[in-house]
Enzyme design. Sequence first.
Site, short mmCIF file in Angstrom:
data_model
loop_
_atom_site.label_atom_id
_atom_site.label_comp_id
_atom_site.label_asym_id
_atom_site.label_seq_id
_atom_site.Cartn_x
_atom_site.Cartn_y
_atom_site.Cartn_z
N HIS A 101 -9.86 34.33 9.40
CA HIS A 101 -9.83 33.47 10.58
C HIS A 101 -8.41 34.03 11.24
O HIS A 101 -7.46 34.15 10.59
CB HIS A 101 -9.52 32.20 10.17
CG HIS A 101 -10.56 31.45 9.23
ND1 HIS A 101 -10.43 31.65 7.86
CD2 HIS A 101 -11.42 30.86 9.47
CE1 HIS A 101 -11.33 30.78 7.48
NE2 HIS A 101 -12.30 30.35 8.55
N ASP A 104 -5.21 32.77 9.90
CA ASP A 104 -4.79 33.24 8.62
C ASP A 104 -3.88 34.39 8.72
O ASP A 104 -3.05 34.58 8.03
CB ASP A 104 -5.93 33.63 7.95
CG ASP A 104 -7.05 32.52 7.56
OD1 ASP A 104 -6.66 31.54 7.57
OD2 ASP A 104 -8.28 33.25 7.39
N GLU A 232 -22.70 30.34 9.43
CA GLU A 232 -22.76 30.04 8.21
C GLU A 232 -23.10 28.38 7.89
O GLU A 232 -22.25 27.56 8.27
CB GLU A 232 -21.25 30.17 7.77
CG GLU A 232 -21.12 29.93 6.04
CD GLU A 232 -19.48 30.31 5.69
OE1 GLU A 232 -19.04 31.38 6.20
OE2 GLU A 232 -19.17 29.53 4.87
N GLU A 268 -23.39 30.70 1.79
CA GLU A 268 -22.40 30.29 0.62
C GLU A 268 -22.97 29.42 -0.47
O GLU A 268 -23.63 28.47 -0.20
CB GLU A 268 -21.31 29.65 1.46
CG GLU A 268 -20.19 29.24 0.44
CD GLU A 268 -18.75 29.13 1.16
OE1 GLU A 268 -18.40 29.70 2.24
OE2 GLU A 268 -18.02 28.01 0.55
N HIS A 271 -22.16 25.83 -0.31
CA HIS A 271 -22.81 25.26 0.69
C HIS A 271 -24.31 24.80 0.47
O HIS A 271 -24.73 23.73 0.86
CB HIS A 271 -22.59 25.79 1.97
CG HIS A 271 -21.02 26.11 2.48
ND1 HIS A 271 -20.83 26.75 3.54
CD2 HIS A 271 -19.98 25.79 1.82
CE1 HIS A 271 -19.63 26.82 3.64
NE2 HIS A 271 -19.05 26.13 2.83
N ASP A 296 -21.09 34.19 0.98
CA ASP A 296 -19.68 33.88 0.54
C ASP A 296 -19.88 33.43 -0.69
O ASP A 296 -20.52 32.45 -1.03
CB ASP A 296 -19.37 32.68 1.50
CG ASP A 296 -18.27 33.05 2.80
OD1 ASP A 296 -18.29 34.47 3.00
OD2 ASP A 296 -17.83 32.15 3.33
N ASP A 307 -16.82 20.55 -1.50
CA ASP A 307 -16.73 22.02 -1.58
C ASP A 307 -15.76 22.45 -2.43
O ASP A 307 -14.46 22.61 -2.15
CB ASP A 307 -16.59 22.37 -0.30
CG ASP A 307 -16.97 23.96 0.20
OD1 ASP A 307 -17.45 24.42 -0.73
OD2 ASP A 307 -16.66 24.30 1.26
N ASP A 309 -15.26 25.47 -3.83
CA ASP A 309 -14.97 26.76 -3.78
C ASP A 309 -14.28 27.51 -4.92
O ASP A 309 -13.31 28.00 -4.76
CB ASP A 309 -13.90 26.97 -2.70
CG ASP A 309 -14.52 26.86 -1.21
OD1 ASP A 309 -15.87 26.85 -1.10
OD2 ASP A 309 -13.87 26.70 -0.23
N ASP A 339 -15.14 33.66 -0.95
CA ASP A 339 -14.55 32.44 -0.40
C ASP A 339 -14.44 31.60 -1.39
O ASP A 339 -15.07 30.41 -1.61
CB ASP A 339 -15.76 31.68 0.64
CG ASP A 339 -15.09 31.00 1.63
OD1 ASP A 339 -14.13 30.45 1.35
OD2 ASP A 339 -15.85 30.53 2.58
C1 XUL Z 1 -15.76 26.29 4.79
C2 XUL Z 1 -15.91 27.89 4.73
C3 XUL Z 1 -15.25 28.67 5.80
C4 XUL Z 1 -15.98 29.73 6.33
C5 XUL Z 1 -15.15 30.51 7.61
O1 XUL Z 1 -16.23 25.73 3.93
O2 XUL Z 1 -16.92 28.16 4.13
O3 XUL Z 1 -14.10 29.33 5.10
O4 XUL Z 1 -16.46 30.78 5.35
O5 XUL Z 1 -14.77 29.70 8.63
CO CO Z 2 -17.46 30.25 3.72
#
Ligand code: XUL
Ligand code: CO
Length: 440
Positions: A101, A104, A232, A268, A271, A296, A307, A309, A339
Amino acid sequence: MKEFFPEIKEIKYEGAESKNDLAFKYYNKDEVLGGKTMKEHLRFAMSYWHTLKAQGVDMFGGETMDREWNKYENVLERAKARANAGFEFMQKLGLEYFCFHDRDIIDESMMLADSNKLLDEIVDHIEELMKKTGRKLLWGTTNAFSHPRFVHGASTSPNADVFAYAAAQVKKAMDITNRLGGENYVLWGGREGYETLLNTNSELEYDNFARFLKMVVDYKEKIGFKGQLLIEPKPKEPTKHQYDFDTATVLAFLRKYNLDKYYKVNIEANHATLAGHTFQHELNLARINGVLGSIDANQGDMLLGWDTDQFPTNIYDTTLAMYEVVKNKGLGSGGLNFDAKVRRGSFEDKDLFLAYIAGMDTFAKGLKIAYRLYEDKVFEDFIDKRYESYKTGIGKDIIDGKVGFEELSKYAETLTEVKNNSGRQEMLESKLNQYIFEVK
Ligand code: XUL
Ligand code: CO
């Protein structure tokens, strides 16, 4: 240049028998499957945010991770150290790609113009590191959700100044992604959604979201950005109702506003499961609609509703995900971006390497199994036979559009018995197990 991970040497493939934690057991980058190396199939990427910025903060406690590169006082020095650590990390792990991003790669300033100036300076540095190390940018994106100005959304905020600010940020992030040769540009709808309809004009918000995405398309054309635009999907978090709920919702939205030919999706895993789908379901739906752009790679915790991750270690999920990718004939300009973040208790720098090794190995093994399942047509042959009734007779007439309700009624009246066949789910699951256990 300062070395941030002096104890860690280049991570090598040592095979399934290896007892070395800091070695790949399954990811053998040069191994060829179907004319492509594993590295080419998988196109692994480092996520800048989770890997270099996250320091273990959660709702109940502060940082547990003590990252050397984030300790520099000066903004630019800190950003350079972060980039240096990231490129050392990618090189040692053999990760070819990274994703970021805008916020970042360097921290945001009070004024947009200052933020943009700093972005140019850090991009100079990143460009140099890319040249030196051969690492590439899989995708860039914008963080239009962390700053308090985005409290009510970005392009779907009720405040037009916020819309403008988000536009300016995306413009700049697209410029730098383009400059760094990024292969895609991602739009995750951060806070594009709502908490309650008591204060929300959802119709205007959807329209504005579409206006914004149209501006992205126009700007892409204007600057000649050759990368793929990706949306996404995510169903909830941070808002209760995220507009880009899942692939089906995104497709309907894009089609309504005639934007479907410009965007693909970045799927993702966590998600998908938050939306009540499997990872494979989302990949499959994207694939059959020709919009599977990128992945992702992570996994959620089925006992938690948010989430998490986590690094992907579930071989069933990676196998079935790679099965869709293989059937898609690869991801084109997309790849597998981790991710994913290490757990708060895994606070040593070494844990970052161990986590990526776990994720890369699980996807590499998943790829091998998926490839064999595909080559042996384990499911394909079964599925093909299951739909056999559409190849001849009345089924073929339905497919060819030769019959309507009247003809079908006449035909149905002639049936004395309707006979179905078993779906054999357990047998197929057992075959899947057999491949997971046996493929070397
Ligand atoms: C948030 C997410 C983000 C996107 C990019 O859940 O997945 O990090 O991948 O903005
Ligand atoms: Co993501």
